[in-house]
Design an enzyme around this catalytic site. Structure first.
Site, PDB file in Angstrom:
ATOM      1  N   GLU A   1      -2.151  10.574  -0.364  1.00  0.00           N
ATOM      2  CA  GLU A   1      -2.874   9.960  -0.707  1.00  0.00           C
ATOM      3  C   GLU A   1      -3.451  10.154   1.018  1.00  0.00           C
ATOM      4  OE1 GLU A   1      -5.882   6.480  -0.916  1.00  0.00           O
ATOM      5  OE2 GLU A   1      -3.963   6.530  -0.026  1.00  0.00           O
TER       6      GLU A   1
ATOM      7  N   ASP B   1       0.776  -0.784   0.384  1.00  0.00           N
ATOM      8  CA  ASP B   1      -0.504  -0.563   0.170  1.00  0.00           C
ATOM      9  C   ASP B   1       1.036   1.228  -0.034  1.00  0.00           C
ATOM     10  OD1 ASP B   1      -1.979   1.738   0.620  1.00  0.00           O
ATOM     11  OD2 ASP B   1      -2.688   1.891   2.384  1.00  0.00           O
TER      12      ASP B   1
ATOM     13  N   ASP C   1      -4.532   0.103  -7.010  1.00  0.00           N
ATOM     14  CA  ASP C   1      -4.331   0.855  -5.338  1.00  0.00           C
ATOM     15  C   ASP C   1      -4.341  -0.391  -4.092  1.00  0.00           C
ATOM     16  OD1 ASP C   1      -4.043   1.856  -2.196  1.00  0.00           O
ATOM     17  OD2 ASP C   1      -5.522   2.885  -2.474  1.00  0.00           O
TER      18      ASP C   1
END
Length: 532
Positions: free
Chosen positions: A359, A325, A388
Protein backbone atom coordinates in the site's frame (compact mmCIF):
# COMPACT_ATOMS: atom_id res chain seq x y z
CA UNK A 1 -26.23 -53.33 86.61
CA UNK A 2 -24.50 -52.21 83.51
CA UNK A 3 -26.61 -51.02 80.57
CA UNK A 4 -26.92 -53.56 77.77
CA UNK A 5 -25.36 -52.34 74.52
CA UNK A 6 -27.52 -52.59 71.39
CA UNK A 7 -25.63 -54.44 68.63
CA UNK A 8 -24.70 -52.39 65.58
CA UNK A 9 -25.83 -55.11 63.18
CA UNK A 10 -29.25 -56.77 63.21
CA UNK A 11 -29.45 -59.78 65.63
CA UNK A 12 -32.10 -62.48 65.55
CA UNK A 13 -33.00 -62.63 69.22
CA UNK A 14 -35.86 -65.03 68.65
CA UNK A 15 -33.48 -67.90 67.93
CA UNK A 16 -31.71 -67.77 71.19
CA UNK A 17 -29.04 -65.44 69.93
CA UNK A 18 -25.92 -67.63 69.81
CA UNK A 19 -22.68 -65.88 68.96
CA UNK A 20 -22.45 -67.81 65.70
CA UNK A 21 -25.85 -66.59 64.60
CA UNK A 22 -24.98 -63.06 65.55
CA UNK A 23 -21.79 -63.21 63.47
CA UNK A 24 -23.66 -64.52 60.41
CA UNK A 25 -26.30 -61.83 60.76
CA UNK A 26 -23.61 -59.14 60.99
CA UNK A 27 -22.02 -60.33 57.73
CA UNK A 28 -25.40 -60.35 56.00
CA UNK A 29 -26.14 -56.88 57.26
CA UNK A 30 -22.76 -55.54 56.10
CA UNK A 31 -23.32 -57.14 52.71
CA UNK A 32 -26.73 -55.47 52.52
CA UNK A 33 -25.24 -52.10 53.39
CA UNK A 34 -22.50 -52.46 50.76
CA UNK A 35 -25.08 -53.39 48.15
CA UNK A 36 -27.07 -50.28 49.03
CA UNK A 37 -23.96 -48.12 48.65
CA UNK A 38 -23.15 -49.78 45.34
CA UNK A 39 -26.66 -49.20 44.01
CA UNK A 40 -26.52 -45.61 45.10
CA UNK A 41 -23.20 -45.11 43.28
CA UNK A 42 -24.54 -46.79 40.15
CA UNK A 43 -27.66 -44.64 40.27
CA UNK A 44 -25.59 -41.49 40.59
CA UNK A 45 -23.41 -42.50 37.64
CA UNK A 46 -26.50 -43.18 35.55
CA UNK A 47 -27.88 -39.75 36.46
CA UNK A 48 -24.60 -38.13 35.48
CA UNK A 49 -24.54 -39.97 32.16
CA UNK A 50 -28.14 -39.05 31.46
CA UNK A 51 -27.40 -35.40 32.34
CA UNK A 52 -24.39 -35.35 30.04
CA UNK A 53 -26.40 -36.93 27.25
CA UNK A 54 -29.18 -34.39 27.68
CA UNK A 55 -26.59 -31.60 27.62
CA UNK A 56 -25.12 -32.92 24.38
CA UNK A 57 -28.55 -33.23 22.83
CA UNK A 58 -29.33 -29.65 23.79
CA UNK A 59 -25.98 -28.44 22.54
CA UNK A 60 -26.19 -30.20 19.20
CA UNK A 61 -29.86 -29.44 18.89
CA UNK A 62 -29.04 -25.73 18.82
CA UNK A 63 -27.24 -23.86 16.04
CA UNK A 64 -23.48 -24.08 16.55
CA UNK A 65 -23.26 -20.30 16.12
CA UNK A 66 -22.63 -18.25 19.23
CA UNK A 67 -25.24 -15.74 20.33
CA UNK A 68 -22.44 -13.28 21.11
CA UNK A 69 -22.08 -10.68 18.32
CA UNK A 70 -18.69 -9.63 17.01
CA UNK A 71 -18.68 -6.33 18.87
CA UNK A 72 -18.81 -8.29 22.13
CA UNK A 73 -16.53 -11.11 21.00
CA UNK A 74 -13.35 -9.29 20.01
CA UNK A 75 -10.64 -8.52 22.58
CA UNK A 76 -8.59 -5.38 22.17
CA UNK A 77 -5.77 -6.89 24.25
CA UNK A 78 -5.30 -9.54 21.57
CA UNK A 79 -4.88 -6.81 18.96
CA UNK A 80 -2.40 -4.99 21.20
CA UNK A 81 -0.41 -8.20 21.52
CA UNK A 82 -0.32 -8.48 17.73
CA UNK A 83 1.04 -4.94 17.56
CA UNK A 84 3.88 -6.02 19.87
CA UNK A 85 4.64 -8.93 17.56
CA UNK A 86 4.76 -6.58 14.56
CA UNK A 87 7.14 -4.33 16.50
CA UNK A 88 9.41 -7.32 17.25
CA UNK A 89 9.44 -8.16 13.55
CA UNK A 90 10.36 -4.59 12.58
CA UNK A 91 13.13 -4.53 15.17
CA UNK A 92 14.92 -7.37 13.37
CA UNK A 93 16.12 -4.84 10.80
CA UNK A 94 18.80 -2.17 11.14
CA UNK A 95 16.20 0.51 10.46
CA UNK A 96 13.06 -0.91 12.16
CA UNK A 97 10.56 -1.32 9.35
CA UNK A 98 7.97 -3.67 7.89
CA UNK A 99 8.18 -2.36 4.34
CA UNK A 100 8.36 -4.58 1.27
CA UNK A 101 12.15 -4.23 1.44
CA UNK A 102 12.40 -5.35 5.07
CA UNK A 103 9.85 -6.80 7.52
CA UNK A 104 6.73 -7.19 5.39
CA UNK A 105 7.20 -10.87 4.56
CA UNK A 106 7.66 -11.84 8.21
CA UNK A 107 4.60 -9.78 9.12
CA UNK A 108 2.58 -11.60 6.47
CA UNK A 109 3.84 -15.01 7.64
CA UNK A 110 2.77 -14.20 11.20
CA UNK A 111 -0.73 -13.16 10.07
CA UNK A 112 -1.01 -16.26 7.88
CA UNK A 113 -0.08 -18.59 10.77
CA UNK A 114 -2.64 -16.98 13.09
CA UNK A 115 -5.41 -17.29 10.52
CA UNK A 116 -4.57 -20.89 9.66
CA UNK A 117 -4.50 -21.86 13.35
CA UNK A 118 -8.08 -20.55 13.58
CA UNK A 119 -9.17 -22.76 10.68
CA UNK A 120 -9.05 -20.30 7.79
CA UNK A 121 -7.91 -21.38 4.35
CA UNK A 122 -5.35 -18.70 3.49
CA UNK A 123 -4.41 -17.64 -0.03
CA UNK A 124 -1.26 -15.70 -0.90
CA UNK A 125 -1.69 -13.51 -3.98
CA UNK A 126 1.75 -12.67 -5.39
CA UNK A 127 2.49 -9.67 -7.61
CA UNK A 128 5.45 -7.57 -8.75
CA UNK A 129 6.04 -4.06 -7.47
CA UNK A 130 8.46 -1.24 -8.25
CA UNK A 131 10.43 -0.53 -5.08
CA UNK A 132 11.67 3.01 -4.57
CA UNK A 133 14.91 3.86 -2.79
CA UNK A 134 16.54 7.15 -1.91
CA UNK A 135 20.18 6.36 -2.61
CA UNK A 136 21.52 9.48 -0.93
CA UNK A 137 19.37 9.94 2.15
CA UNK A 138 20.17 13.33 3.68
CA UNK A 139 22.42 14.29 0.78
CA UNK A 140 19.97 15.96 -1.58
CA UNK A 141 20.68 19.55 -2.63
CA UNK A 142 18.20 22.43 -2.82
CA UNK A 143 19.55 25.95 -3.21
CA UNK A 144 18.22 29.22 -4.58
CA UNK A 145 19.66 32.55 -5.69
CA UNK A 146 18.54 35.60 -7.61
CA UNK A 147 19.73 35.87 -11.17
CA UNK A 148 22.77 38.14 -11.49
CA UNK A 149 23.34 38.04 -7.72
CA UNK A 150 25.87 35.89 -5.89
CA UNK A 151 24.12 35.26 -2.54
CA UNK A 152 22.73 31.72 -2.28
CA UNK A 153 20.11 30.30 0.08
CA UNK A 154 20.78 26.68 1.05
CA UNK A 155 17.75 24.85 2.39
CA UNK A 156 17.87 22.04 4.94
CA UNK A 157 16.82 18.53 4.00
CA UNK A 158 14.65 16.91 6.65
CA UNK A 159 13.53 20.07 8.43
CA UNK A 160 12.61 22.34 5.49
CA UNK A 161 12.24 19.95 2.57
CA UNK A 162 12.37 16.23 1.74
CA UNK A 163 12.77 14.10 -1.34
CA UNK A 164 9.33 12.67 -2.07
CA UNK A 165 8.87 8.94 -2.63
CA UNK A 166 9.29 7.92 -6.28
CA UNK A 167 11.00 11.20 -7.08
CA UNK A 168 13.01 11.09 -10.24
CA UNK A 169 16.78 11.12 -10.02
CA UNK A 170 19.14 13.77 -11.35
CA UNK A 171 20.14 17.42 -11.36
CA UNK A 172 17.87 20.31 -12.30
CA UNK A 173 18.48 24.04 -12.72
CA UNK A 174 15.75 26.50 -13.58
CA UNK A 175 13.64 29.46 -12.63
CA UNK A 176 11.17 28.72 -9.84
CA UNK A 177 7.67 29.35 -11.19
CA UNK A 178 4.44 29.25 -9.18
CA UNK A 179 1.65 27.23 -10.79
CA UNK A 180 -1.69 28.82 -9.96
CA UNK A 181 -4.66 26.55 -9.33
CA UNK A 182 -4.65 22.93 -8.25
CA UNK A 183 -2.27 21.66 -10.96
CA UNK A 184 -4.91 18.99 -11.61
CA UNK A 185 -5.82 20.49 -14.97
CA UNK A 186 -3.50 20.93 -17.92
CA UNK A 187 -4.94 24.43 -18.24
CA UNK A 188 -3.23 25.40 -14.99
CA UNK A 189 0.07 25.21 -16.90
CA UNK A 190 -0.92 27.46 -19.83
CA UNK A 191 1.63 30.12 -18.89
CA UNK A 192 4.29 27.74 -17.63
CA UNK A 193 7.72 28.18 -19.19
CA UNK A 194 9.38 24.90 -20.17
CA UNK A 195 12.59 24.24 -18.28
CA UNK A 196 11.37 26.02 -15.14
CA UNK A 197 10.99 24.37 -11.72
CA UNK A 198 7.29 24.08 -10.86
CA UNK A 199 6.09 25.23 -7.42
CA UNK A 200 2.82 23.38 -6.70
CA UNK A 201 0.23 23.07 -3.92
CA UNK A 202 0.77 19.78 -2.08
CA UNK A 203 -2.27 19.88 0.20
CA UNK A 204 -5.08 20.21 -2.34
CA UNK A 205 -6.68 16.77 -2.85
CA UNK A 206 -8.75 17.29 -6.00
CA UNK A 207 -6.44 14.89 -7.79
CA UNK A 208 -3.50 12.65 -6.94
CA UNK A 209 0.03 13.91 -6.38
CA UNK A 210 1.09 11.82 -9.36
CA UNK A 211 -1.45 13.58 -11.59
CA UNK A 212 -0.14 16.98 -10.48
CA UNK A 213 3.47 15.95 -11.10
CA UNK A 214 2.64 14.37 -14.46
CA UNK A 215 0.94 17.57 -15.63
CA UNK A 216 4.03 19.54 -14.59
CA UNK A 217 6.36 17.16 -16.45
CA UNK A 218 4.15 17.34 -19.56
CA UNK A 219 4.41 21.13 -19.37
CA UNK A 220 8.23 20.86 -19.41
CA UNK A 221 9.13 21.22 -15.72
CA UNK A 222 12.76 20.34 -14.98
CA UNK A 223 11.92 19.66 -11.34
CA UNK A 224 8.96 20.04 -8.96
CA UNK A 225 8.56 21.47 -5.45
CA UNK A 226 5.29 20.73 -3.63
CA UNK A 227 4.54 22.99 -0.66
CA UNK A 228 2.18 22.44 2.25
CA UNK A 229 -0.61 24.91 2.93
CA UNK A 230 -1.55 26.74 6.13
CA UNK A 231 -3.77 23.87 7.34
CA UNK A 232 -0.70 21.62 7.72
CA UNK A 233 1.68 24.36 8.82
CA UNK A 234 2.86 22.42 11.89
CA UNK A 235 3.81 19.33 9.89
CA UNK A 236 7.24 18.54 8.53
CA UNK A 237 8.07 18.30 4.84
CA UNK A 238 5.94 15.66 3.05
CA UNK A 239 7.53 12.49 1.72
CA UNK A 240 4.37 11.06 0.12
CA UNK A 241 4.64 8.91 -2.98
CA UNK A 242 4.47 10.40 -6.47
CA UNK A 243 3.34 7.23 -8.13
CA UNK A 244 0.52 6.19 -10.43
CA UNK A 245 0.31 2.46 -9.76
CA UNK A 246 2.52 0.71 -12.33
CA UNK A 247 6.25 0.45 -13.11
CA UNK A 248 5.84 3.07 -15.83
CA UNK A 249 3.79 5.41 -13.62
CA UNK A 250 6.68 7.36 -12.12
CA UNK A 251 8.04 10.82 -12.85
CA UNK A 252 11.40 11.38 -14.46
CA UNK A 253 12.35 14.65 -12.71
CA UNK A 254 13.31 15.38 -9.07
CA UNK A 255 10.31 16.06 -6.80
CA UNK A 256 10.70 17.74 -3.40
CA UNK A 257 8.16 18.36 -0.66
CA UNK A 258 8.46 21.56 1.38
CA UNK A 259 7.09 22.75 4.69
CA UNK A 260 4.54 25.53 4.73
CA UNK A 261 7.15 27.89 6.12
CA UNK A 262 9.66 27.19 3.34
CA UNK A 263 6.90 27.48 0.75
CA UNK A 264 5.99 30.93 2.04
CA UNK A 265 9.64 31.97 1.95
CA UNK A 266 9.93 30.82 -1.66
CA UNK A 267 6.77 32.72 -2.58
CA UNK A 268 8.13 35.86 -0.96
CA UNK A 269 11.40 35.50 -2.85
CA UNK A 270 9.48 35.19 -6.11
CA UNK A 271 7.09 38.07 -5.50
CA UNK A 272 9.18 40.63 -3.64
CA UNK A 273 12.05 41.03 -6.08
CA UNK A 274 12.63 42.33 -9.57
CA UNK A 275 14.94 39.36 -10.15
CA UNK A 276 14.00 35.82 -11.07
CA UNK A 277 14.69 33.14 -8.48
CA UNK A 278 16.97 30.44 -9.84
CA UNK A 279 17.03 27.10 -8.03
CA UNK A 280 19.37 24.14 -8.13
CA UNK A 281 18.14 20.64 -7.12
CA UNK A 282 19.97 17.31 -6.91
CA UNK A 283 18.48 13.91 -6.03
CA UNK A 284 19.72 10.34 -6.29
CA UNK A 285 16.98 7.71 -6.36
CA UNK A 286 16.19 4.34 -7.92
CA UNK A 287 13.24 2.08 -8.69
CA UNK A 288 13.70 -1.71 -8.83
CA UNK A 289 11.22 -4.57 -9.28
CA UNK A 290 10.41 -6.95 -6.39
CA UNK A 291 7.79 -9.61 -5.66
CA UNK A 292 5.41 -9.34 -2.73
CA UNK A 293 1.89 -10.60 -1.91
CA UNK A 294 -1.53 -10.04 -0.37
CA UNK A 295 -2.81 -12.34 2.41
CA UNK A 296 -6.46 -13.34 1.85
CA UNK A 297 -8.65 -15.51 4.10
CA UNK A 298 -12.37 -16.20 3.60
CA UNK A 299 -15.06 -17.62 5.88
CA UNK A 300 -16.42 -21.05 4.92
CA UNK A 301 -19.97 -19.85 5.52
CA UNK A 302 -21.84 -17.14 3.67
CA UNK A 303 -23.17 -16.47 0.19
CA UNK A 304 -20.53 -16.70 -2.52
CA UNK A 305 -22.26 -13.98 -4.54
CA UNK A 306 -22.40 -11.52 -1.64
CA UNK A 307 -18.87 -11.05 -0.30
CA UNK A 308 -17.68 -8.45 2.18
CA UNK A 309 -13.99 -7.55 1.74
CA UNK A 310 -12.72 -6.52 5.17
CA UNK A 311 -9.33 -4.97 4.46
CA UNK A 312 -6.26 -3.22 5.84
CA UNK A 313 -2.75 -2.74 4.55
CA UNK A 314 -0.04 -4.65 6.39
CA UNK A 315 3.13 -2.99 5.09
CA UNK A 316 4.87 0.07 6.53
CA UNK A 317 7.02 2.75 4.96
CA UNK A 318 10.78 2.05 4.89
CA UNK A 319 11.33 4.83 7.45
CA UNK A 320 9.64 3.12 10.40
CA UNK A 321 7.85 0.09 11.91
CA UNK A 322 4.38 1.40 11.03
CA UNK A 323 2.54 0.33 14.19
CA UNK A 324 -0.26 2.87 13.86
CA UNK A 325 0.18 3.03 10.07
CA UNK A 326 -1.04 0.44 9.62
CA UNK A 327 -0.39 -2.20 12.23
CA UNK A 328 -3.43 -0.82 14.01
CA UNK A 329 -5.79 -1.62 11.13
CA UNK A 330 -4.28 -5.03 10.44
CA UNK A 331 -4.13 -6.15 14.09
CA UNK A 332 -7.82 -5.18 14.41
CA UNK A 333 -8.56 -7.02 11.17
CA UNK A 334 -6.86 -10.16 12.49
CA UNK A 335 -8.55 -10.08 15.90
CA UNK A 336 -12.02 -9.63 14.39
CA UNK A 337 -11.35 -12.57 12.06
CA UNK A 338 -10.20 -14.71 14.99
CA UNK A 339 -13.17 -13.62 17.13
CA UNK A 340 -15.53 -14.67 14.36
CA UNK A 341 -13.87 -18.10 14.22
CA UNK A 342 -13.55 -18.83 17.94
CA UNK A 343 -17.20 -17.86 18.56
CA UNK A 344 -18.33 -20.15 15.75
CA UNK A 345 -20.25 -17.36 14.04
CA UNK A 346 -21.82 -18.27 10.71
CA UNK A 347 -22.20 -15.18 8.52
CA UNK A 348 -24.98 -15.18 5.96
CA UNK A 349 -22.69 -13.26 3.61
CA UNK A 350 -19.14 -14.48 3.05
CA UNK A 351 -16.40 -12.36 4.58
CA UNK A 352 -12.93 -12.14 3.07
CA UNK A 353 -10.29 -10.75 5.42
CA UNK A 354 -7.66 -9.02 3.27
CA UNK A 355 -4.21 -7.89 4.36
CA UNK A 356 -2.90 -5.78 1.50
CA UNK A 357 0.75 -5.61 0.55
CA UNK A 358 2.59 -2.62 -0.93
CA UNK A 359 0.00 0.00 0.00
CA UNK A 360 2.81 2.36 0.89
CA UNK A 361 4.18 1.92 -2.63
CA UNK A 362 0.95 3.20 -4.15
CA UNK A 363 -2.00 0.96 -3.12
CA UNK A 364 -0.40 -1.73 -5.25
CA UNK A 365 -1.81 -4.77 -3.42
CA UNK A 366 -5.43 -3.67 -3.53
CA UNK A 367 -5.04 -2.38 -7.10
CA UNK A 368 -3.65 -5.75 -8.19
CA UNK A 369 -6.49 -7.59 -6.46
CA UNK A 370 -9.22 -5.48 -8.07
CA UNK A 371 -7.58 -5.41 -11.51
CA UNK A 372 -7.40 -9.22 -11.57
CA UNK A 373 -11.04 -9.86 -10.69
CA UNK A 374 -13.15 -11.37 -13.44
CA UNK A 375 -16.46 -9.67 -14.19
CA UNK A 376 -18.24 -12.44 -12.30
CA UNK A 377 -15.91 -12.11 -9.29
CA UNK A 378 -16.31 -8.34 -9.28
CA UNK A 379 -20.09 -8.72 -9.29
CA UNK A 380 -19.91 -11.08 -6.32
CA UNK A 381 -18.28 -8.47 -4.06
CA UNK A 382 -20.97 -6.53 -2.20
CA UNK A 383 -18.70 -3.99 -0.51
CA UNK A 384 -15.29 -3.14 0.91
CA UNK A 385 -14.53 -2.02 4.47
CA UNK A 386 -11.15 -0.37 4.98
CA UNK A 387 -9.24 0.31 8.21
CA UNK A 388 -6.07 2.36 7.87
CA UNK A 389 -4.67 4.10 10.99
CA UNK A 390 -7.28 3.68 13.73
CA UNK A 391 -5.27 4.37 16.91
CA UNK A 392 -3.65 7.78 16.33
CA UNK A 393 -2.32 9.35 19.55
CA UNK A 394 -3.77 12.85 18.92
CA UNK A 395 -6.85 11.31 17.32
CA UNK A 396 -10.21 12.27 16.01
CA UNK A 397 -12.78 9.52 15.37
CA UNK A 398 -13.17 9.55 11.61
CA UNK A 399 -15.72 8.00 9.26
CA UNK A 400 -15.30 8.13 5.49
CA UNK A 401 -17.96 10.14 3.69
CA UNK A 402 -20.04 7.99 1.35
CA UNK A 403 -21.44 11.03 -0.48
CA UNK A 404 -17.99 11.60 -1.98
CA UNK A 405 -18.29 8.37 -3.99
CA UNK A 406 -19.48 8.00 -7.57
CA UNK A 407 -23.22 8.60 -7.96
CA UNK A 408 -23.88 4.96 -8.95
CA UNK A 409 -22.69 3.62 -5.59
CA UNK A 410 -23.25 6.69 -3.43
CA UNK A 411 -26.34 5.37 -1.64
CA UNK A 412 -24.59 2.12 -0.80
CA UNK A 413 -21.52 3.97 0.53
CA UNK A 414 -23.78 6.20 2.62
CA UNK A 415 -25.45 3.11 4.11
CA UNK A 416 -22.03 1.85 5.23
CA UNK A 417 -21.13 5.30 6.55
CA UNK A 418 -24.43 5.36 8.46
CA UNK A 419 -23.66 2.13 10.29
CA UNK A 420 -20.37 3.48 11.62
CA UNK A 421 -22.10 6.69 12.66
CA UNK A 422 -24.91 4.72 14.28
CA UNK A 423 -22.47 2.85 16.47
CA UNK A 424 -20.71 6.00 17.62
CA UNK A 425 -24.06 7.59 18.43
CA UNK A 426 -25.11 4.50 20.39
CA UNK A 427 -21.89 4.79 22.38
CA UNK A 428 -22.27 8.57 22.81
CA UNK A 429 -18.97 9.20 21.04
CA UNK A 430 -18.15 12.21 18.91
CA UNK A 431 -16.85 11.68 15.39
CA UNK A 432 -16.04 13.64 12.24
CA UNK A 433 -16.38 12.93 8.55
CA UNK A 434 -13.37 12.45 6.28
CA UNK A 435 -13.84 12.65 2.50
CA UNK A 436 -12.76 9.85 0.23
CA UNK A 437 -9.45 10.95 -1.30
CA UNK A 438 -8.40 7.67 -2.92
CA UNK A 439 -5.22 7.57 -0.80
CA UNK A 440 -5.98 4.27 0.94
CA UNK A 441 -7.02 0.79 -0.18
CA UNK A 442 -10.71 1.60 -0.60
CA UNK A 443 -9.60 3.62 -3.65
CA UNK A 444 -9.50 0.80 -6.24
CA UNK A 445 -12.93 -0.41 -5.11
CA UNK A 446 -14.77 2.91 -5.51
CA UNK A 447 -12.97 3.71 -8.75
CA UNK A 448 -15.50 4.56 -11.51
CA UNK A 449 -14.26 1.56 -13.49
CA UNK A 450 -14.96 -0.78 -10.56
CA UNK A 451 -17.90 0.73 -8.64
CA UNK A 452 -17.80 -1.44 -5.53
CA UNK A 453 -19.16 0.52 -2.53
CA UNK A 454 -16.81 1.09 0.39
CA UNK A 455 -16.50 2.66 3.79
CA UNK A 456 -14.07 2.75 6.65
CA UNK A 457 -12.57 4.37 9.70
CA UNK A 458 -9.58 6.67 10.20
CA UNK A 459 -8.17 8.51 13.22
CA UNK A 460 -5.79 10.82 11.37
CA UNK A 461 -2.30 11.06 9.92
CA UNK A 462 -0.51 14.37 9.30
CA UNK A 463 -3.78 16.32 9.41
CA UNK A 464 -3.53 19.03 12.09
CA UNK A 465 -5.99 19.08 14.98
CA UNK A 466 -8.00 22.28 15.17
CA UNK A 467 -8.86 24.14 18.37
CA UNK A 468 -12.48 23.03 17.96
CA UNK A 469 -11.37 19.41 17.64
CA UNK A 470 -9.25 19.76 20.76
CA UNK A 471 -12.36 20.86 22.65
CA UNK A 472 -14.21 17.79 21.34
CA UNK A 473 -11.57 15.06 21.56
CA UNK A 474 -8.89 16.42 23.87
CA UNK A 475 -5.26 16.20 22.86
CA UNK A 476 -3.31 19.09 21.31
CA UNK A 477 -4.48 21.76 18.90
CA UNK A 478 -2.25 22.83 15.99
CA UNK A 479 -0.42 19.50 16.19
CA UNK A 480 -0.67 16.59 13.74
CA UNK A 481 -3.13 13.83 14.62
CA UNK A 482 -0.17 11.46 14.40
CA UNK A 483 3.13 13.27 14.87
CA UNK A 484 4.99 10.02 14.10
CA UNK A 485 3.27 9.48 10.74
CA UNK A 486 5.73 7.76 8.37
CA UNK A 487 8.56 8.09 10.88
CA UNK A 488 10.73 5.80 12.99
CA UNK A 489 8.78 6.76 16.13
CA UNK A 490 5.60 5.02 14.89
CA UNK A 491 6.04 2.28 17.48
CA UNK A 492 3.80 0.54 20.04
CA UNK A 493 4.15 3.70 22.13
CA UNK A 494 2.39 5.63 19.35
CA UNK A 495 -1.00 4.01 20.04
CA UNK A 496 -4.01 5.38 21.91
CA UNK A 497 -5.55 2.22 23.38
CA UNK A 498 -8.90 3.79 24.28
CA UNK A 499 -9.73 5.10 20.82
CA UNK A 500 -8.35 1.86 19.36
CA UNK A 501 -10.94 -0.18 21.25
CA UNK A 502 -13.69 2.25 20.23
CA UNK A 503 -12.75 2.01 16.55
CA UNK A 504 -12.51 -1.78 16.72
CA UNK A 505 -15.95 -1.86 18.30
CA UNK A 506 -17.42 0.24 15.45
CA UNK A 507 -15.68 -1.96 12.88
CA UNK A 508 -16.97 -5.19 14.47
CA UNK A 509 -20.49 -3.79 14.88
CA UNK A 510 -20.70 -2.71 11.24
CA UNK A 511 -19.39 -6.06 10.00
CA UNK A 512 -21.86 -7.89 12.27
CA UNK A 513 -24.83 -6.01 10.82
CA UNK A 514 -23.71 -6.38 7.21
CA UNK A 515 -22.67 -10.03 7.30
CA UNK A 516 -26.01 -11.12 8.79
CA UNK A 517 -28.27 -9.46 6.18
CA UNK A 518 -30.54 -11.82 4.26
CA UNK A 519 -30.26 -9.63 1.15
CA UNK A 520 -27.16 -7.50 1.57
CA UNK A 521 -27.24 -5.71 -1.76
CA UNK A 522 -30.84 -4.63 -1.28
CA UNK A 523 -29.99 -3.46 2.23
CA UNK A 524 -27.15 -1.31 0.92
CA UNK A 525 -29.47 0.32 -1.59
CA UNK A 526 -32.00 1.26 1.09
CA UNK A 527 -30.20 3.30 3.73
CA UNK A 528 -33.55 4.32 5.22
CA UNK A 529 -33.27 1.06 7.18
CA UNK A 530 -30.68 2.80 9.37
CA UNK A 531 -32.03 4.27 12.56
CA UNK A 532 -30.01 6.61 14.78
Amino acid sequence: MSEEKIPLAFTDYTSGGSSRHRSIHRRDTHRTRYCCYLWIIIALMICLLIGAAVGLVIAFGKSDSSDKPLQEAFKVNNALETLKQLQYIANDFDLPSRSVQSGYNKSAEYIKEQLESAGYNVTLQHFEVPVYANLAEGQAVFTAKYSDLTFTWTFLEGSEYAVMSYSGSGTADGTLQLVNGTACDEGDFTDFIAGSVALLDYSNTECSLYDKASNAVDAGASAIVMMRDENTASSGPPTSRIFGGGPEDTVSVPVLGSTYQLGQKLLDLIVLSQYTLEVHIETSTSVTIATTYNVLASTTHGKEDSIIVFGSHLDSVPAGPGINDNGSGSAANLEIALALARNNLRPKNKVMFAFWGAEELGLLGSIYYVDNLSDEEKESIALNLNFDMIASPNYVRGVYNGSMADEEIRTQCETIQGLFEQRFIQKRLNYRIFPFTGRSDYGPFIDPETLIPAGGLFTGADDVKTEEERQTYGGFANVALDTCYHQICDTVDNIDEQVYEEMMDAAAYTLQVLMMQDDLKSYLNNNSTITY
